[in-house]
Design a protein around this motif. Structure first.
Motif, short mmCIF file in Angstrom:
data_model
loop_
_atom_site.label_atom_id
_atom_site.label_comp_id
_atom_site.label_asym_id
_atom_site.label_seq_id
_atom_site.Cartn_x
_atom_site.Cartn_y
_atom_site.Cartn_z
N HIS A 513 29.31 -80.97 -59.35
CA HIS A 513 28.21 -80.01 -59.12
C HIS A 513 28.44 -78.56 -59.59
N PRO A 514 28.87 -78.36 -60.86
CA PRO A 514 28.83 -76.98 -61.37
C PRO A 514 27.37 -76.52 -61.40
N GLY A 515 27.13 -75.27 -61.09
CA GLY A 515 25.77 -74.74 -61.16
C GLY A 515 24.83 -75.29 -60.11
N GLU A 516 25.38 -75.74 -58.99
CA GLU A 516 24.54 -76.40 -57.98
C GLU A 516 23.52 -75.46 -57.32
N GLN A 517 23.80 -74.17 -57.33
CA GLN A 517 22.88 -73.24 -56.66
C GLN A 517 21.69 -72.86 -57.53
N THR A 518 21.61 -73.48 -58.72
CA THR A 518 20.51 -73.18 -59.65
C THR A 518 19.15 -73.51 -59.02
N LYS A 519 18.22 -72.59 -59.11
CA LYS A 519 16.85 -72.84 -58.64
C LYS A 519 15.90 -73.03 -59.83
N ASP A 520 16.27 -72.43 -60.97
CA ASP A 520 15.46 -72.50 -62.17
C ASP A 520 16.35 -73.07 -63.30
N LYS A 521 15.95 -74.23 -63.80
CA LYS A 521 16.78 -74.91 -64.80
C LYS A 521 17.04 -74.05 -66.05
N ASN A 522 16.10 -73.13 -66.32
CA ASN A 522 16.29 -72.27 -67.50
C ASN A 522 17.22 -71.10 -67.23
N ASN A 523 17.65 -71.00 -65.99
CA ASN A 523 18.50 -69.89 -65.60
C ASN A 523 19.65 -70.41 -64.74
N PRO A 524 20.49 -71.29 -65.28
CA PRO A 524 21.50 -71.94 -64.44
C PRO A 524 22.62 -70.98 -64.05
N THR A 525 23.21 -71.24 -62.89
CA THR A 525 24.30 -70.37 -62.40
C THR A 525 25.63 -70.70 -63.08
#
Ligand code: FEO
Ligand code: CA
Ligand code: CA
Ligand code: CA
Length: 559
Positions: A513-525
């Motif tokens: 789960h890298p980037g799991e806190q992403t809410k917008d797929k175009n703006n991944p954490t």
């Protein structure tokens, strides 16, 4: 009869150095590493281990897999990679287990990988944040994609010139998913059926002494909810997180929450009812001299329990008794309907007891623990180590590693001593221990599992630890007993599934789960593993290098 601690100590006493000796009884046990096979550890080897200097990596919030000096990594496989013309690698890889096809060639074999859960944003393109009434937009096609991306993968991998590669289209390569029909290893039906549709929530696992994979179903309620009983024994089904049953597939929750065994050669699987039903993290097996087996398994939920199954027949995960731990009094309590009137008063038979193992454990007076996660048997002492990751309901934010010493060293004993081996917190430099693995020298490696939403936030107790990490506790030398951070995970990720190759030269590791806190797929954490697709992807890596070889005693003395 099992190997007793007294016999074990006298075995140690006869050794030339009294140092790292692995008795033959531990070979082929459920440990993730094969212990030293040649008996004695030479004085020169021991001196080398004692002089080994480990340079810790500092806590980091960098979006990368940061490794200590002496370690390198390469990616073996990542989410979406094709393993054959028909199948792709699933999401959120967790437990890994490598079994060589020929035991004389440690560089060619079958890798099992768990796929624990999905992030719909990436997997099915269903983003609940996009809609006012998300359930109306949750189609069967979304759920089908989600069901395909959990379960497990079998892939043949080979190492050439230090690099592990997938053998694409190898006949062994296959997926087991939430759609695969799997039989119950039980004589009576489970909730009206002798089979279940699929396996899911596959967190950690284990290996059997007969070289099959064990994959453990943990948070199955996220997919199918759970039937919860009131004092009148009336059930209410609590909702799921992913709305699989509510929206499209009404499969009974009782078909999940089991230890599942998978045959590496043909992918056939079975769910082992005798080991009880709960949020199984892992299953660690030890085989006694008479070939009966002892299986340790924990329920990773706040205030749940530690269990062990002791078989009554050789190599059986069906015939035998399931026990639950009373760690206060050091007793294993039999979850046995025939002989426990308190269970007869509540449940109609042993099948119901095993399906509702949590409730049975509580009736018997089992000790509530702080989320028991991975379990390993120390290859040198035979002690059992259990990660207790945390329990915020009891104010335990950082968890600990529990040590269990079975009475007289007998794995089938009914009494034991429990103590804290290592507490999490700033003093020891780690928080929330999860997966454990011993290497061939008996060093203990472990990973942390701080929740993504709570990491790197100044208002949370996890702030000083930064990203989740991989640690080692060396057994020898100046750093013996200290916790040394040797890898730091990409942003929001967790490192899971550490497993040593049979030659000890590679540590297989999942980056989950890298980037799991992403809410917008175009703006991944996170963008790890930086493969050019501009989204994060869970992946399995091979960690190699001088440090692994030195810690595993592999730097041969000849040159
Ligand atoms: Fe899936 Fe208990 O970690
Ligand atoms: Ca875990
Ligand atoms: Ca392990
Ligand atoms: Ca965990």
């Amino acid at each position: 009869m099992s190997y007793s601690r007294r016999q074990f100590i006298s075995f140690l006493g006869k050794a030339s150095l009294g140092a790292a000796i692995v008795p033959p009884f531990l070979l082929g046990c459920g440990n993730s590493s094969k212990p030293i096979t040649n008996g004695n550890l030479s004085e020169e080897h021991l001196e080398r281990l004692k002089k080994l200097i480990l340079e810790a990596v500092p806590a980091s919030d960098k979006d990368d897999l940061v490794l200590a000096n002496g370690l390198d990594y390469h990616t073996i496989i990542k989410w979406g990679d094709s393993i054959s013309d028909n199948d792709t690698f699933g999401f959120n890889n967790d437990f890994t287990c490598f079994i060589p096809l020929d035991e004389n060639n440690p560089k060619d074999g079958l890798l099992w990988v768990n796929h624990e859960y999905v992030n719909p944003i990436y997997v099915s393109d269903f983003n609940q944040y996009d809609f006012e009434e998300p359930r109306k937009h949750h189609t069967k096609a979304h759920v089908d994609k989600e069901m395909y991306n959990v379960g497990g993968s079998i892939v043949r991998i080979k190492e050439e010139n230090g690099v592990w590669k997938v053998v694409k289209n190898d006949p062994h390569n296959r997926r087991i998913t939430a759609k695969t029909e799997i039989k119950f290893n039980w004589d009576l039906p489970v909730k009206g059926s002798s089979t279940a549709i699929g396996t899911l929530a596959n967190c950690s696992g284990g290996i059997t002494p007969w070289n099959t994979f064990l994959t453990c179903e943990e948070n199955y309620d996220d997919c199918y909810g759970e039937n919860v009983y009131d004092e009148n024994n009336v059930a209410t089904r609590v909702p799921s997180k992913y709305n699989w049953w509510e929206d499209h597939y009404d499969y009974p929750p009782e078909h999940y929450g089991w230890v599942v065994e998978v045959n590496p050669k043909d992918g056939t699987a079975q769910k082992h009812i005798a080991l009880g039903r709960f949020a199984h993290e892992c299953c660690t097996i030890y085989r006694l001299k008479d070939e009966r087996v002892v299986a340790y398994t924990g329920d990773d939920s706040n205030n749940e329990h530690l269990y062990k199954f002791v078989s009554s027949k050789p190599n059986s995960l069906k015939e035998g008794t399931l026990y639950v731990a009373d760690t206060v009094n050091g007793k294993w309590l039999a979850i046995d309907w025939e002989n426990q009137p308190v269970l007869q008063a509540r449940f109609k038979d042993q099948t119901e007891v095993l399906i509702r193992a949590r409730a049975a454990a509580k009736i018997l007076g089992a000790t509530e623990l702080n989320r028991p996660e991975d379990i390993e048997i120390d290859p040198i002492t035979g002690n059992i180590f259990v990660s207790l990751t945390n329990n915020k309901t009891k104010g335990d934010f950082h968890g600990s590693i529990l040590k269990i010493e079975e009475f007289n060293g007998d794995f089938d004993a009914l009494t034991f001593k429990a103590s804290t081996y290592k507490a999490g917190g700033e003093e020891n430099g780690f928080s929330c221990p999860d997966n454990l693995a011993f290497d061939q020298s008996g060093n203990l490696w472990f990973t942390s599992d701080m929740s993504g939403y709570a990491m790197n936030r100044a208002d949370k107790p996890y702030f000083p630890f930064k990203n989740n990490s991989l640690f080692v506790i060396p057994r020898y030398g100046n750093d013996a007993g200290k916790v040394v951070r040797v890898a730091s995970a990409p942003r929001d990720a967790e490192l899971t599934g550490p497993w040593f190759s049979p030659d000890g030269k590679t540590l297989f590791l999942s980056v989950q789960h890298p980037g799991e806190q992403t809410k917008d797929k175009n703006n991944p954490t996170s963008l790890w593993p930086f493969d050019g697709d501009n989204i994060p992807k869970p992946a399995v890596v091979a960690i190699t290098g001088d440090l692994i070889q030195k810690m595993n005693l592999l730097n041969k003395l000849e040159a």
